[in-house]
Design an enzyme around this catalytic site. Sequence first.
Site, mmCIF file in Angstrom:
data_model
loop_
_atom_site.group_PDB
_atom_site.id
_atom_site.type_symbol
_atom_site.label_atom_id
_atom_site.label_comp_id
_atom_site.label_asym_id
_atom_site.label_seq_id
_atom_site.Cartn_x
_atom_site.Cartn_y
_atom_site.Cartn_z
ATOM 1 N N CYS A 184 -5.185 2.238 -3.489
ATOM 2 C CA CYS A 184 -3.779 2.864 -2.802
ATOM 3 C C CYS A 184 -2.122 2.072 -3.244
ATOM 4 O O CYS A 184 -1.741 1.469 -2.373
ATOM 5 C CB CYS A 184 -4.000 2.917 -1.673
ATOM 6 S SG CYS A 184 -4.645 4.304 -1.052
ATOM 7 N N LYS A 218 -10.421 -1.027 10.342
ATOM 8 C CA LYS A 218 -10.147 -2.135 9.745
ATOM 9 C C LYS A 218 -11.125 -3.316 10.296
ATOM 10 O O LYS A 218 -11.188 -4.006 10.519
ATOM 11 C CB LYS A 218 -9.167 -2.473 9.176
ATOM 12 C CG LYS A 218 -8.834 -1.194 7.578
ATOM 13 C CD LYS A 218 -7.379 -1.506 7.120
ATOM 14 C CE LYS A 218 -7.629 -0.265 6.270
ATOM 15 N NZ LYS A 218 -8.514 0.081 4.850
ATOM 16 N N GLN A 270 -4.558 -5.549 6.567
ATOM 17 C CA GLN A 270 -5.676 -6.255 6.690
ATOM 18 C C GLN A 270 -5.853 -7.726 7.385
ATOM 19 O O GLN A 270 -6.677 -8.951 7.126
ATOM 20 C CB GLN A 270 -5.722 -6.478 5.224
ATOM 21 C CG GLN A 270 -5.335 -5.667 3.875
ATOM 22 C CD GLN A 270 -6.558 -4.753 3.672
ATOM 23 O OE1 GLN A 270 -7.892 -4.988 4.906
ATOM 24 N NE2 GLN A 270 -7.342 -3.403 3.940
ATOM 25 N N HIS A 280 0.946 -1.225 0.501
ATOM 26 C CA HIS A 280 0.342 0.415 0.376
ATOM 27 C C HIS A 280 0.897 1.189 -0.111
ATOM 28 O O HIS A 280 1.991 0.655 0.724
ATOM 29 C CB HIS A 280 -0.586 0.218 1.570
ATOM 30 C CG HIS A 280 -1.655 1.011 1.328
ATOM 31 N ND1 HIS A 280 -1.912 2.585 2.083
ATOM 32 C CD2 HIS A 280 -3.151 1.126 1.120
ATOM 33 C CE1 HIS A 280 -2.653 2.362 1.870
ATOM 34 N NE2 HIS A 280 -3.496 2.042 1.948
ATOM 35 N N ASP A 338 3.105 -4.779 8.061
ATOM 36 C CA ASP A 338 2.518 -4.202 7.812
ATOM 37 C C ASP A 338 0.447 -5.601 7.890
ATOM 38 O O ASP A 338 0.628 -6.126 6.820
ATOM 39 C CB ASP A 338 2.249 -3.416 6.416
ATOM 40 C CG ASP A 338 0.491 -2.773 5.815
ATOM 41 O OD1 ASP A 338 -0.485 -3.322 6.649
ATOM 42 O OD2 ASP A 338 0.794 -2.159 5.075
HETATM 43 N N1 PLP Z 1 -1.713 -1.323 4.192
HETATM 44 C C1 PLP Z 1 -2.860 -1.900 3.844
HETATM 45 C C2 PLP Z 1 -2.085 -3.417 3.528
HETATM 46 C C3 PLP Z 1 -3.571 -1.472 3.783
HETATM 47 O O1 PLP Z 1 -4.679 -1.964 3.150
HETATM 48 C C4 PLP Z 1 -4.550 0.224 4.092
HETATM 49 C C5 PLP Z 1 -5.516 0.655 4.270
HETATM 50 O O2 PLP Z 1 -6.539 0.037 3.191
HETATM 51 C C6 PLP Z 1 -3.134 0.467 5.187
HETATM 52 C C7 PLP Z 1 -1.910 0.263 5.098
HETATM 53 C C8 PLP Z 1 -3.040 1.683 5.322
HETATM 54 O O3 PLP Z 1 -4.511 2.049 6.663
HETATM 55 P P1 PLP Z 1 -5.225 3.735 6.993
HETATM 56 O O4 PLP Z 1 -5.475 4.429 5.778
HETATM 57 O O5 PLP Z 1 -5.415 3.327 8.787
HETATM 58 O O6 PLP Z 1 -3.560 4.910 7.481
#
Ligand code: PLP
Length: 416
Positions: free
Chosen positions: A367, A227, A204, A124, A201
Site C-alpha cells: 500500500c 496491529k 506502525q 501508506h 500516522d
Molecule cells: N498507515 C500505515 C503506516 C500502515 O502500515 C497501515 C496498515 O498497514 C495503515 C496506515 C492503514 O491501517 P488500517 O488498514 O488498519 O486502516
Amino acid sequence: MTALDIQRIRADFPILKREVHGRPLVYFDNAATTQKPQAVIDALVEYYSTYNANIHRGIHALAEEATARYEATRQSVADFIGAPSADCIVFTRNTTESINLVAHAWGRKNLQPGDEIVLSAMEHHSDIVPWQLLAQATGARLRVLGIDDEGRLLSDDIERLIGEKTKLVAVTQMSNVLGTINPVEQIAELAHQQGALMLVDAAQSIPHMPVDVQALGADFVVFSAHKMLGPTGVGVLYAPRDLLEEMDPFLTGGEMIRRVTYEDSSWNDVPWKFEAGTPNIGDVCAFSASLDYLSDLGMENVRAHEIDLVTVAMRRLSQIEGVTIYGPRNPEDRGGVVAFNLDDVHPHDLATVLDQHGVAIRAGHHCAQPLMGRLDVVATARASFYVYNSEEELDALVEGIEAAARLFRAPVPTRA
Ligand code: PLP
C-alpha cells in the site's frame, strides 16, 4: 538482551501452536496485522456470552455494563498513549477511517484554494488518498517530503516545503516498508511555527514503541487496534478536545446527535459526535485486554526486543547473496520491519516458497506505490516482527530464502 520471556509470551497465543504445510508457523507479517493472545480472545467471548447489549441508550443492567466497559476502554487508550483525557479519543474502524474522518471533518472546513498539505514519500495509501481527494475538493495542493537512499526524510525538504501556505502536515511516525522512524516531534514543531496542524500516522509506531501523544505535540494521532494484538474493526483518532469540538461531524445519524427535527439537528458532545450508529462494542471492549497485555510487557521492552530481532535479521539477510535490504542501515533508526528483495526472484515467488516453509511474510507494494516508484521496484518482500517472534524463527526465514534462490536462480541447463 531482551527483557521479554518469549517462550512464556508464545504460550499465550494459541495460533502459534498450528502448523502450515507441515511446518511450525513462523508469523512474520505483523505489520499487516498481529496475532491475538488468549486474553483478547477470552474478552471477546466474555462480551458476547455475558454482557452483549447496545450502549449509551439502554436502561438495563447489560446495557449499563456494556457502556461502562466500552467507555473504560476509551480511558485505557488515553492512558496508553498519554492523552490528557478520555474525551480526546474517538473510536473508528481503523487508521484509514481515522484519517478520512480528519480529511472530511477538519479538512473540508479549513482548506482553501492555494493551501498546502505536506506528506512524505513513505506514506501508506491511507495517508495519501484522503488528502488527494481533499485537495481536489478544496483546491489545495499536496507537497511531498523526499527521502534519501537510506529511506530517511530529507531535512532540506522539511525546511523548504513546510511554509506559510502549509495547513496540514501528515507524516507516518514509522514506515511500514522501510521501518524508518521519522522525527515527528520536530516536524510538528515546524508545522506549528507556520500555523499548520500535524497529523501523525502512528499505525506502525504505537504498537511497537512507547509513544506519548502530548510529547509528540501532534494535533491528530491515528492507529489501529489490530496491529497491536487487538481485534480488527477498531481504530483510534486522538485529538485535543477543543480541536474535536471545532470540527464538523463526519458520519451522521443516530448517537452522534443531541436533538433532531426535520429542519435541523444539533450534535452530541465529543467524542460521541464522531461515533455515529452502533459502534463495534465487543471489539472495543476486547481491545482493552490487548492494551493491558502490552502494558504488562512494557513498551520499552517491546521496542528493545524488536531492535534485537531486526539487528540479527539484517545481518543474516545481508549474508545471502543477491539480497537487497531497504531502509536505514542502523537498526536503532528503524522499527521491526525488514523489506528486501532477492535478485531475479519476484517477491511473490519468494513469499510462496517461504509459505511452503511455514513462514508468513508479505510481498507486494505494501500500500505504498509511490514509495515503490522512489525505490525503483514494483514490489518487495517484507518480514515484520512482534513480541512473540524469536531469533530461532529467523532460521526458517533464511532457509526459505536460500531455497527460493536455489529454485529460481539455478542456471538453466543449455542444450548440447
Ligand atoms: N498507515 C500505515 C503506516 C500502515 O502500515 C497501515 C496498515 O498497514 C495503515 C496506515 C492503514 O491501517 P488500517 O488498514 O488498519 O486502516
